[in-house]
Structure formats: structure tokens, C-alpha cells
Design a protein around this motif. Structure first.
Motif, mmCIF file in Angstrom:
data_model
loop_
_atom_site.group_PDB
_atom_site.id
_atom_site.type_symbol
_atom_site.label_atom_id
_atom_site.label_comp_id
_atom_site.label_asym_id
_atom_site.label_seq_id
_atom_site.Cartn_x
_atom_site.Cartn_y
_atom_site.Cartn_z
ATOM 1 N N GLU A 275 0.812 -1.236 0.000
ATOM 2 C CA GLU A 275 0.000 0.000 0.000
ATOM 3 C C GLU A 275 0.835 1.271 0.000
ATOM 4 N N ASP A 276 2.039 1.196 0.602
ATOM 5 C CA ASP A 276 2.844 2.423 0.721
ATOM 6 C C ASP A 276 3.804 2.608 -0.461
ATOM 7 N N GLU A 308 -5.309 -4.557 -2.846
ATOM 8 C CA GLU A 308 -6.587 -4.071 -3.392
ATOM 9 C C GLU A 308 -6.733 -2.557 -3.255
ATOM 10 N N SER A 309 -6.313 -2.007 -2.108
ATOM 11 C CA SER A 309 -6.547 -0.573 -1.854
ATOM 12 C C SER A 309 -5.824 0.350 -2.846
ATOM 13 N N VAL A 310 -4.712 -0.123 -3.466
ATOM 14 C CA VAL A 310 -4.002 0.738 -4.422
ATOM 15 C C VAL A 310 -4.093 0.202 -5.863
ATOM 16 N N LEU A 314 -2.947 1.971 -9.441
ATOM 17 C CA LEU A 314 -1.808 1.398 -10.170
ATOM 18 C C LEU A 314 -2.211 0.995 -11.585
ATOM 19 N N VAL A 315 -3.345 0.323 -11.698
ATOM 20 C CA VAL A 315 -3.779 -0.138 -13.021
ATOM 21 C C VAL A 315 -3.957 1.063 -13.963
ATOM 22 N N VAL A 399 -2.833 -9.069 -13.658
ATOM 23 C CA VAL A 399 -2.822 -8.386 -12.360
ATOM 24 C C VAL A 399 -3.784 -9.144 -11.443
ATOM 25 N N ILE A 400 -3.258 -9.551 -10.304
ATOM 26 C CA ILE A 400 -4.101 -10.226 -9.312
ATOM 27 C C ILE A 400 -4.212 -9.295 -8.105
ATOM 28 N N ARG A 401 -5.407 -8.995 -7.699
ATOM 29 C CA ARG A 401 -5.602 -8.104 -6.547
ATOM 30 C C ARG A 401 -5.588 -8.941 -5.268
ATOM 31 N N ILE A 402 -4.783 -8.487 -4.294
ATOM 32 C CA ILE A 402 -4.636 -9.285 -3.062
ATOM 33 C C ILE A 402 -5.129 -8.493 -1.838
ATOM 34 N N GLY A 403 -5.608 -9.244 -0.843
ATOM 35 C CA GLY A 403 -6.125 -8.605 0.373
ATOM 36 C C GLY A 403 -5.058 -8.482 1.440
#
Ligand SMILES: NC(=O)C1=CN([C@@H]2O[C@H](COP(=O)(O)OP(=O)(O)OC[C@H]3O[C@@H](n4cnc5c(N)ncnc54)[C@H](OP(=O)(O)O)[C@@H]3O)[C@@H](O)[C@H]2O)C=CC1
Ligand SMILES: O=C(O)[C@H](O)COP(=O)(O)O
Length: 496
Positions: A275-276, A308-310, A314-315, A399-403
Motif C-alpha cells: 500500500e505504501d 486491493e486498496s491501491v 496502479l492499473v 494483475v491479481i488483486r490481493i487482500g
């Protein structure tokens, strides 16, 4: 033009010759193998289809040449390597042109590959002189129960004949990354170049010929890997195999005899984004890592695992950069050029179709013309899609979004590959913990995976390979240790 000027003797009409016993020869097979230009999809060059008898002859000569080479002083071996490196760099333009035509590498990058190869050869010479100029001296009284009665002198000696098999994507560079270490260490070298890339390799070999290496020390056998490969890799004369490529390497390692193997195989390099992370930095690295040479690098970023939050941000950034990539022929220095073969393009298309069927989000429209595939970012990829696990070796990036970070590490480690990976975060402590947890040969922090600089250790875990490359490690790998033990009648201690 290929095969002209100083390279004129390496062709015979429209077929390039193979190299054995210090001479350019036509194969007795009377057959040739065609090299298809990935851009025009027409025959560009032809090379000799060598026979098993020719392989036998090359091995015989290489064995004799190696014995004499091993007696050549190390500084002289280094001198010849420096000379070959200079000749190679001098001819960067014609060799670069062959790369453009055989493997559709952008013109600028093709020339860079040749220059990088020259530098690699010179570095091998320098590193070899330092590394092989030293051995070790051990005394026996450090081991319990021993007096100081035994002196052990250990040094590194050559293995014999090294068989080098590079892949199409860096035919020159990944050939010299084997040739340089092998020769400086006192071995002889048999090269089986990839079919796509063979003519570039033949030109490179001619630079070694022009440098004046002894006859028979270097040979180059051309032919289809599927036809001549097994005979070469299972040949009793071979004392070491250094291979870079795909699954073929797994098969070779099962068939090869009791000899040292260096295997650099496929990868599914993951890019974990926290996230950072600096998202602009990540986006540029995804473009460079995922799409340079159209994704045909073992070290390409092959899956993005983003928190997921970023992910949306990014995409969007990556999409904007993908839109700016120039798509077209390698001669125009396009960013995205045709992939190496029609079968490769069909394979990539299969992965794209599977992802479409299973509901991935297409950030661009899928477009293909012959072997040219436009860059494609696939968002919302899930683990049930093939593209989540398989390496496309093309300009398609999932791209795989991760929690959670753990989810990212889990995906990375569930792969059968373990070449490189990267992690983007400003928190160095977290980065180190993630690096330790990732089951890959290398982890890059805040940059895309890469093999270079070429003296860094380079290795794959799991199905990504056996052993480690990089100049120093390759020189060590292409030697074995020989000890001579001096036994004293009485203990001898130096008093100081
Ligand atoms: N880890 C790494 O450092 C790298 C890994 N790769 C991997 O390589 C693959 C792409 O390269 P590609 O050239 O298609 O790989 P391949 O494995 O298809 O071919 C590699 C080399 O092996 C030869 N070969 C084919 N069959 C045999 C055989 N039976 N015995 C001996 N040699 C054989 C090929 O010759 P021919 O061309 O005549 O078939 C070629 O020279 C990707 O999976 C990629 O990830 C690529 C670069 C670096
Ligand atoms: O074959 C490859 O793909 C290379 O080993 C990658 O080299 P690079 O990271 O320097 O492009």
C-alpha cells in the motif's frame, strides 16, 4: 549484411556453415534448417543440419584441444578472451542486425546485447585471472586428533568439455555467459545455438575465431534441438552442460549423465506491490519489467500482485503507459515487436482466450497481426486462470488483486517456478521479511527483476533451475577442486 566482409567465410551460398576444428564447414547431411524472420514470417537464413558423426568428431577434437588449452598460462587465456571481446564489440552492428532479423529484438537492444556480451567476456577474463590464480592451503591440526603433519594444496582445475545451449531470447549474451567462464577456466566448448538466433551466434563464434583461439577449442554445431539435442546432451564426451531455456532443461537434467549441470529455466516472476509503494515507480518498472522485448525475458514481470486498496490507481497508471508503447517492427526500434514464432503467438493467444472466458478484465482490446501481439494488461485475474500460473513469454501481463501481503507471498510460492520476484514498498524492514519469505532465487526491492549486472549471482529455485550463474559462480561451476596433500614424517609448526 549477414555473412559479408570479415564474415564472408562463414557462409556457403545461402546456407551458413558450422564451425569445427577451427574451420567453417558444410555438413555432410546436405540438409539445412530454416530460420524464420518473426516479422516477415519468411525464411531469413539457413544453417547446416549437423550429423551425429560430426558431433562425434567435434567431441574428439575438443578433448584434445582442451588438454593443450589447460596447459596454456592463465594470463594468455585471458589475453585471448579480451581480444575476442574487442572484436565482438567492433562488429556489434552486423551481429545486432542478425538479432533483429532472427529474433525480432529491437535494433537498439540488439546492439546493446552484443556490447554487453563483449563486456561480459572481458569481465570473465579479469575475474578468472583473480579467482583461478588462487587456491587454498590447509593444515591438518585443525581437525581433532591430527598433528600438523599434512599440508593440503587445493586448486581449481577444468572439467573438460562444456556443452553450452542458450535460448533464442539472448542468443549471443547467453552463449558468451557460458563460453567466457568455460574458456578462462581451461575447458573446451561446444556450442549448440538456438535455431532462432543461430546466425547471430555463428557471427559471434567467428569473432572468437578471428581472435586466434586454438583449433578445436570452440565448436558450433547447428541443427534443430529436437533432432540433435539428445545426442549432444547424452554424449559421453561431455563433462558439463550449461543450459538456458524452457522445460527442455528439465528433460535434459533427467537424461544427462553424472556431470555438473547448470540450468537456467523458466520463471513466473511476481511483482508484489504494497500500500505504501511509490506507484509511479511501480508503474514504470511494470512497463520495463513486463513489456521490454515483448515480455520474452525469463526475468520479465509475469504477474502483478497488488494490494486491493491501491490496485485501481496502479492499473490506471500502467494503462496510461501501455498506451504510449510503440508497437511495430524491430527495425523501427518499436517497444513491442513480433514474438519469436507463430506457435509462441498461438500459445499466448490461448492464455488470453482462457482469461477472457473466465472473466478477466481487459484493460486494452486484444489485438494480433501475425506474430505481433499488442501489449495487454489483464486485471482481476484469478487463480483459476492459466495466465495466473503459466509464463506467456509475450506482452501479456496479469494483475491479481490481493487482500494481504501473505496472500501475495502465498501465490508467489505456490508457483512451480522460483526465478526472481520483486517487492515495492517504502518500508525496508517489511521488504526484507517479504524477500526472505519469497521462494525465489533473487528478490529485487523497488525495482523489476533483472539478471544483470552479469557478475551478480543469478539462479532459480524449484523448476527455474539448478545451480547459479553470474560470472564468478559460472567460473567456479565450470571447475572442480584438485587437492595435493604433502605428508610430513613429523609434525611441523611455525613459531612466528
Ligand atoms: N532462466 C533463464 O535464465 C532463462 C530462461 N529462459 C526460458 O527459456 C524459454 C524460452 O526459450 P526457448 O529458446 O524457447 O527455450 P527452449 O527450451 O525451447 O530452447 C532452448 C535451447 O534448447 C535447445 N533444445 C531444444 N530441444 C533440445 C533437446 N532435446 N536437447 C538439447 N537442446 C534442445 C533449443 O534449440 P532449438 O532452438 O534448435 O530448438 C535451444 O537452443 C522460456 O521458458 C524462458 O523462461 C529463457 C531465457 C533465460
Ligand atoms: O534470458 C533472459 O531472459 C535473461 O537472462 C534476462 O536478462 P535481463 O534481465 O538482463 O534482461
Amino acid at each position: 549484411m549477414a555473412g559479408s566482409g570479415v564474415f564472408a567465410e562463414i557462409t556457403d551460398g545461402d546456407v551458413f556453415k558450422y564451425y569445427a576444428d577451427g574451420e567453417w564447414k558444410k555438413s555432410a547431411s546436405g540438409k539445412s534448417v530454416s530460420i524464420i524472420n518473426p516479422t516477415t514470417r519468411k525464411v531469413q537464413y539457413k544453417v547446416q543440419a549437423c550429423t551425429q558423426e560430426e558431433v562425434n568428431k567435434v567431441m574428439e577434437i575438443a578433448k584434445v584441444a582442451q588438454k593443450a588449452w589447460a596447459k596454456t598460462p592463465l594470463w594468455k587465456r585471458a589475453e585471448l578472451l579480451h581480444k575476442a571481446a574487442a572484436i565482438l564489440k567492433e562488429h556489434k552492428a552486423p551481429i545486432g542486425d542478425c538479432l533483429v532479423k532472427e529474433i525480432a529484438k529491437p535494433a537498439k537492444d540488439s546492439v546493446t546485447e552484443v556490447v554487453r556480451s563483449g563486456d561480459l567476456v572481458s569481465y570473465c577474463a579479469e575475474e578468472g585471472v583473480r579467482l583461478l590464480g588462487q587456491g587454498s592451503f590447509l593444515v591438518s591440526d585443525s581437525f581433532p586428533g591430527n598433528e600438523r603433519t599434512k599440508y593440503c594444496l587445493a586448486s581449481k582445475i577444468p572439467l573438460g568439455i562444456v556443452l553450452a545451449i542458450p535460448p533464442f531470447n539472448y542468443p549471443v549474451n547467453l552463449a558468451v555467459s557460458k563460453i567466457g567462464p568455460a574458456l578462462i577456466a581451461g575447458n573446451s566448448l561446444v556450442l549448440k545455438p538456438p535455431t532462432q538466433g543461430a546466425v547471430s551466434c555463428l557471427h559471434m563464434v567467428h569473432c572468437f575465431h578471428l581472435a586466434g583461439f586454438p583449433k578445436g577449442l570452440i565448436s558450433c554445431i547447428t541443427g534443430k534441438g529436437s533432432e540433435i539435442g539428445d545426442f549432444l546432451t547424452m554424449h559421453p564426451g561431455v563433462n558439463c552442460i550449461s543450459f538456458t531455456g524452457g522445460d527442455t532443461g528439465v528433460a535434459i537434467s533427467k537424461k544427462a549423465g553424472m556431470i555438473p549441470l547448470q540450468m537456467e529455466l523458466g520463471g513466473k516472476d511476481a511483482c508484489i506491490v504494497l500500500e505504501d509503494a511509490d506507484l509511479d515507480l511501480v508503474a514504470s518498472n511494470i512497463i520495463k519489467g513486463g513489456f521490454s522485448y515483448s515480455g520474452q525475458r525469463c526475468t520479465a514481470v509475469k504477474v502483478v500482485l497488488v494490494m486491493e486498496s491501491v490496485a485501481d490507481a496502479l492499473v490506471e497508471k500502467v494503462k496510461a503507459k501501455v498506451a504510449k508503447l510503440k508497437v511495430g517492427p524491430p527495425e523501427d526500434n518499436s517497444d513491442i515487436t513480433p514474438v519469436v514464432s507463430e506457435s509462441s503467438a498461438n500459445f499466448i493467444e490461448g492464455l488470453v482466450n482462457d482469461a477472457k472466458q473466465k472473466g478477466a478484465t481487459f484493460c486494452q482490446e486484444y489485438k494480433r497481426d501475425g506474430n505481433l501481439i499488442w501489449p495487454l494488461l489483464l486485471d482481476n485475474v484469478r487463480p483459476d486462470m492459466r495466465i495466473a500460473w503459466e509464463e506467456p513469454f509475450g506482452p501479456v501481463l496479469p494483475v491479481i488483486r490481493i487482500g494481504s501481503v501473505e496472500e501475495g507471498i502465498h501465490h508467489c510460492n505456490a508457483s512451480n517456478f522460483g526465478l526472481q520476484g520483486c517487492v515495492f514498498t517504502k518500508d525496508i524492514n517489511k521488504a526484507l521479511l517479504i524477500s526472505d519469505a519469497m521462494e525465489t532465487g533473487t528478490v529485487q526491492i523497488n525495482s523489476a527483476p533483472a539478471r544483470g549486472p552479469d557478475h551478480f549471482p543469478f539462479q532459480g529455485l524449484k523448476d527455474s533451475g539448478i545451480g547459479s550463474q553470474g560470472i564468478t559462480n559460472s567460473i567456479n561451476m565450470m571447475t572442480k577442486v584438485k587437492s595435493t596433500v604433502i605428508n610430513l614424517p613429523t609434525p611441523s609448526y611455525t613459531m612466528g
